[in-house]
Motif scaffolding. Sequence first.
Motif, PDB file in Angstrom:
ATOM      1  N   PRO A 113      66.542  17.228  19.612  1.00  0.00           N
ATOM      2  CA  PRO A 113      65.790  18.441  19.937  1.00  0.00           C
ATOM      3  C   PRO A 113      65.678  19.401  18.754  1.00  0.00           C
ATOM      4  CG  PRO A 113      67.365  17.935  21.672  1.00  0.00           C
ATOM      5  CD  PRO A 113      67.673  17.006  20.544  1.00  0.00           C
ATOM      6  N   ALA A 114      64.506  20.022  18.636  1.00  0.00           N
ATOM      7  CA  ALA A 114      64.271  20.951  17.533  1.00  0.00           C
ATOM      8  C   ALA A 114      65.249  22.117  17.558  1.00  0.00           C
ATOM      9  CB  ALA A 114      62.838  21.457  17.582  1.00  0.00           C
ATOM     10  N   GLU A 115      65.665  22.519  18.765  1.00  0.00           N
ATOM     11  CA  GLU A 115      66.590  23.652  18.853  1.00  0.00           C
ATOM     12  C   GLU A 115      67.984  23.313  18.304  1.00  0.00           C
ATOM     13  OE1 GLU A 115      66.173  21.922  23.106  1.00  0.00           O
ATOM     14  OE2 GLU A 115      64.885  22.369  21.368  1.00  0.00           O
ATOM     15  N   ASP A 116      68.267  22.025  18.105  1.00  0.00           N
ATOM     16  CA  ASP A 116      69.550  21.621  17.533  1.00  0.00           C
ATOM     17  C   ASP A 116      69.532  21.622  16.009  1.00  0.00           C
ATOM     18  OD1 ASP A 116      70.478  21.299  20.064  1.00  0.00           O
ATOM     19  OD2 ASP A 116      70.364  19.108  20.086  1.00  0.00           O
ATOM     20  N   ARG A 117      68.381  21.926  15.419  1.00  0.00           N
ATOM     21  CA  ARG A 117      68.253  21.882  13.961  1.00  0.00           C
ATOM     22  C   ARG A 117      69.277  22.810  13.300  1.00  0.00           C
ATOM     23  NH1 ARG A 117      63.669  20.690  10.952  1.00  0.00           N
ATOM     24  NH2 ARG A 117      62.399  20.866  12.848  1.00  0.00           N
ATOM     25  N   ARG A 118      69.915  22.313  12.267  1.00  0.00           N
ATOM     26  CA  ARG A 118      70.833  23.139  11.492  1.00  0.00           C
ATOM     27  C   ARG A 118      70.021  24.139  10.673  1.00  0.00           C
ATOM     28  NH1 ARG A 118      76.223  24.636  11.462  1.00  0.00           N
ATOM     29  NH2 ARG A 118      76.821  25.315   9.373  1.00  0.00           N
ATOM     30  N   VAL A 119      70.360  25.407  10.773  1.00  0.00           N
ATOM     31  CA  VAL A 119      69.632  26.437  10.043  1.00  0.00           C
ATOM     32  C   VAL A 119      70.475  26.932   8.879  1.00  0.00           C
ATOM     33  CG1 VAL A 119      68.308  27.149  12.061  1.00  0.00           C
ATOM     34  CG2 VAL A 119      70.492  28.265  11.566  1.00  0.00           C
ATOM     35  N   ALA A 120      69.785  27.396   7.849  1.00  0.00           N
ATOM     36  CA  ALA A 120      70.484  27.920   6.676  1.00  0.00           C
ATOM     37  C   ALA A 120      70.992  29.322   6.962  1.00  0.00           C
ATOM     38  CB  ALA A 120      69.553  27.930   5.475  1.00  0.00           C
ATOM     39  N   GLY A 121      72.241  29.560   6.603  1.00  0.00           N
ATOM     40  CA  GLY A 121      72.820  30.882   6.769  1.00  0.00           C
ATOM     41  C   GLY A 121      72.940  31.594   5.443  1.00  0.00           C
ATOM     42  N   ALA A 122      73.652  32.700   5.449  1.00  0.00           N
ATOM     43  CA  ALA A 122      73.881  33.467   4.223  1.00  0.00           C
ATOM     44  C   ALA A 122      74.990  32.807   3.407  1.00  0.00           C
ATOM     45  CB  ALA A 122      74.265  34.905   4.568  1.00  0.00           C
ATOM     46  N   VAL A 123      74.730  32.632   2.133  1.00  0.00           N
ATOM     47  CA  VAL A 123      75.707  32.029   1.223  1.00  0.00           C
ATOM     48  C   VAL A 123      76.416  33.149   0.466  1.00  0.00           C
ATOM     49  CG1 VAL A 123      76.044  30.507  -0.763  1.00  0.00           C
ATOM     50  CG2 VAL A 123      74.347  29.919   0.997  1.00  0.00           C
ATOM     51  N   GLY A 124      77.710  33.179   0.565  1.00  0.00           N
ATOM     52  CA  GLY A 124      78.483  34.231  -0.082  1.00  0.00           C
ATOM     53  C   GLY A 124      78.565  34.040  -1.591  1.00  0.00           C
ATOM     54  N   PRO A 125      79.168  35.001  -2.290  1.00  0.00           N
ATOM     55  CA  PRO A 125      79.276  34.914  -3.746  1.00  0.00           C
ATOM     56  C   PRO A 125      80.176  33.769  -4.191  1.00  0.00           C
ATOM     57  CG  PRO A 125      80.603  36.729  -2.899  1.00  0.00           C
ATOM     58  CD  PRO A 125      79.789  36.227  -1.745  1.00  0.00           C
ATOM     59  N   ARG A 126      79.944  33.340  -5.397  1.00  0.00           N
ATOM     60  CA  ARG A 126      80.758  32.272  -5.983  1.00  0.00           C
ATOM     61  C   ARG A 126      82.209  32.725  -6.093  1.00  0.00           C
ATOM     62  NH1 ARG A 126      78.204  30.395 -11.358  1.00  0.00           N
ATOM     63  NH2 ARG A 126      76.631  29.744  -9.848  1.00  0.00           N
ATOM     64  N   ARG A 127      83.112  31.856  -5.690  1.00  0.00           N
ATOM     65  CA  ARG A 127      84.533  32.210  -5.728  1.00  0.00           C
ATOM     66  C   ARG A 127      85.079  32.096  -7.152  1.00  0.00           C
ATOM     67  NH1 ARG A 127      83.896  30.429  -0.315  1.00  0.00           N
ATOM     68  NH2 ARG A 127      84.692  32.118   0.996  1.00  0.00           N
ATOM     69  N   LYS A 128      86.033  32.935  -7.442  1.00  0.00           N
ATOM     70  CA  LYS A 128      86.557  33.031  -8.805  1.00  0.00           C
ATOM     71  C   LYS A 128      87.672  32.016  -9.041  1.00  0.00           C
ATOM     72  CE  LYS A 128      85.460  37.965  -9.174  1.00  0.00           C
ATOM     73  NZ  LYS A 128      84.297  37.711 -10.031  1.00  0.00           N
ATOM     74  N   VAL A 129      87.817  31.640 -10.310  1.00  0.00           N
ATOM     75  CA  VAL A 129      88.859  30.715 -10.734  1.00  0.00           C
ATOM     76  C   VAL A 129      89.653  31.384 -11.855  1.00  0.00           C
ATOM     77  CG1 VAL A 129      89.359  28.453 -11.752  1.00  0.00           C
ATOM     78  CG2 VAL A 129      87.451  28.705 -10.141  1.00  0.00           C
ATOM     79  N   PRO A 130      90.980  31.461 -11.742  1.00  0.00           N
ATOM     80  CA  PRO A 130      91.786  32.101 -12.791  1.00  0.00           C
ATOM     81  C   PRO A 130      91.577  31.436 -14.149  1.00  0.00           C
ATOM     82  CG  PRO A 130      93.111  31.702 -10.830  1.00  0.00           C
ATOM     83  CD  PRO A 130      91.810  30.987 -10.621  1.00  0.00           C
ATOM     84  N   SER A 131      91.654  32.224 -15.193  1.00  0.00           N
ATOM     85  CA  SER A 131      91.442  31.699 -16.551  1.00  0.00           C
ATOM     86  C   SER A 131      92.522  30.718 -16.963  1.00  0.00           C
ATOM     87  CB  SER A 131      91.389  32.866 -17.540  1.00  0.00           C
ATOM     88  OG  SER A 131      92.602  33.623 -17.497  1.00  0.00           O
ATOM     89  N   SER A 132      93.649  30.730 -16.257  1.00  0.00           N
ATOM     90  CA  SER A 132      94.753  29.827 -16.606  1.00  0.00           C
ATOM     91  C   SER A 132      94.479  28.378 -16.198  1.00  0.00           C
ATOM     92  CB  SER A 132      96.045  30.298 -15.931  1.00  0.00           C
ATOM     93  OG  SER A 132      95.878  30.342 -14.509  1.00  0.00           O
ATOM     94  N   ILE A 133      93.465  28.161 -15.349  1.00  0.00           N
ATOM     95  CA  ILE A 133      93.156  26.805 -14.863  1.00  0.00           C
ATOM     96  C   ILE A 133      92.132  26.146 -15.777  1.00  0.00           C
ATOM     97  CG2 ILE A 133      92.027  25.529 -12.984  1.00  0.00           C
ATOM     98  CD1 ILE A 133      93.417  27.348 -11.032  1.00  0.00           C
ATOM     99  N   ALA A 134      92.442  24.927 -16.214  1.00  0.00           N
ATOM    100  CA  ALA A 134      91.532  24.183 -17.094  1.00  0.00           C
ATOM    101  C   ALA A 134      90.235  23.874 -16.361  1.00  0.00           C
ATOM    102  CB  ALA A 134      92.199  22.895 -17.564  1.00  0.00           C
ATOM    103  N   ARG A 135      89.120  24.007 -17.081  1.00  0.00           N
ATOM    104  CA  ARG A 135      87.807  23.856 -16.475  1.00  0.00           C
ATOM    105  C   ARG A 135      87.030  22.716 -17.130  1.00  0.00           C
ATOM    106  NH1 ARG A 135      86.452  29.618 -14.871  1.00  0.00           N
ATOM    107  NH2 ARG A 135      88.452  30.656 -15.049  1.00  0.00           N
ATOM    108  N   PRO A 136      86.120  22.084 -16.367  1.00  0.00           N
ATOM    109  CA  PRO A 136      85.239  21.095 -16.966  1.00  0.00           C
ATOM    110  C   PRO A 136      84.207  21.774 -17.861  1.00  0.00           C
ATOM    111  CG  PRO A 136      84.670  21.456 -14.667  1.00  0.00           C
ATOM    112  CD  PRO A 136      85.931  22.221 -14.919  1.00  0.00           C
ATOM    113  N   ASP A 137      83.488  21.000 -18.652  1.00  0.00           N
ATOM    114  CA  ASP A 137      82.615  21.580 -19.672  1.00  0.00           C
ATOM    115  C   ASP A 137      81.429  22.355 -19.119  1.00  0.00           C
ATOM    116  OD1 ASP A 137      81.005  19.508 -18.779  1.00  0.00           O
ATOM    117  OD2 ASP A 137      81.295  18.256 -20.551  1.00  0.00           O
TER     118      ASP A 137
END
Length: 438
Positions: A113-137
């Motif tokens: 049913p069309a009413e079961d369609r997944r709808v897009a919601g609000a996407v929150g801000p990008r979560r932060k990562v401490p500088s002490s954690i190694a990151r990919p390039d």
Amino acid sequence: MSGGPAQKRRGAVKGVSRRSVSTCLLCHVAAMLVLNCCPRGLSSWGRSSGAALAFDGGGGGAAKGFGASSRAASSSSSRKKKAASALGGRRPPSKLAKARKSSSFASRTLLRPAEDRRVAGAVGPRRKVPSSIARPDYALTGTPASSLVDSLRPPWMIETKTAADVDKMRVAGRLAREVLDLTGRAVAPGMTTDALDAIAHAAILERGAYPSPLNYHGYPKSICTSVNEIICHGIPDDVPLAEGDIVNLDVTVYYDGFHGDCSEMFFVGDDVDEESQRLVAVTYDAWRAAIDSCAVGKPFAEIGAVIEDFVTPFGYASVKQFCGHGIGRTFHTAPNVLHYRNAEPNGVMAEGQVFTIEPMICEGTQDADMWDDNWTAATKDLGRSAQFEHTLLMTADGAVPLTAKLDDSPVQPWEKQYEHRQQRRDAAQRHNNVAAPR
């Protein structure tokens, strides 16, 4: 996190290394040469590579769920027998199968049913990562520089990991599994996928790791959450999960220079319909069969045939737009692991290779609509989709999961009955072998 089609932003390819782009360009140039020098050669030579399929959106993939309903009665009977054998000799009742046979089905465009369609919601801000954690390039720029190096290698040239590499990948794989299990325990009606992302993000940081999807080609969150008809790469948002939903959680972590990648299905609540339960069980069994089929010396192309042959008798379709991939220091690299029957030159399995198998199986068509976020892929007919994924190490004894379940991992409903289904399949196969004419 699966490989996929072209990303519009900055010309990036979502989930596929830039090697795929180079392969596409080389194929185009070669095709022009053949056209000028040997027009007759196009019919046999001009098939796009697996990488090209990923780049251009999968090429003319058939809507198998619909096509299956229009075949002759004899073909339908054959599929039913194969499906019964795959489930261990028991022919499953199917509301969707009955719907496909109804006179009104041909005029319908939606499987649910069309009413079961997944709808897009609000996407929150990008979560932060401490500088002490190694990151990919790509953590700061969004563009993985390592993919540029990969673009110089042909698709059949696959990295062999050293013993030290494998040891580090075991750790990354275990961490990914721990986070997936922990996040999965929180799945419940009313829980938002953004809340699940917050749980996973915190758990990854607690382990001193980086959430690999975060800013990969600009992806805004730390995990992928694909609900119901969402095939893959669903972005966590503020829409609550509902009783009866199914959701795939895809977790990848970057730790000590290496990525570990895994995903799993979860039922939301206790009232999941029978069709969805069957879809998840068949997807799980096909995935296990594909892993079990791996052996040194086999072409990677053979994996797809195992999956397609398993799911097709049920009227299900294996997605062509997205694929499994090599993994290590680079998030996505050779080989491209296609989950449908193919003859692409994507290399041969050898000891020390590490890659993912992650089929996405749809109860109807595998054709997808891309949301405006340019990440989320949803089935066109709203048919539900299921997926499982492991990071696998190729050994002399076969493919060994580096993201395997732990002693305290939750046991899912489809896992509890797996051995029973496998025994029934083996018994059905023995019966078929005895009954077959000699």
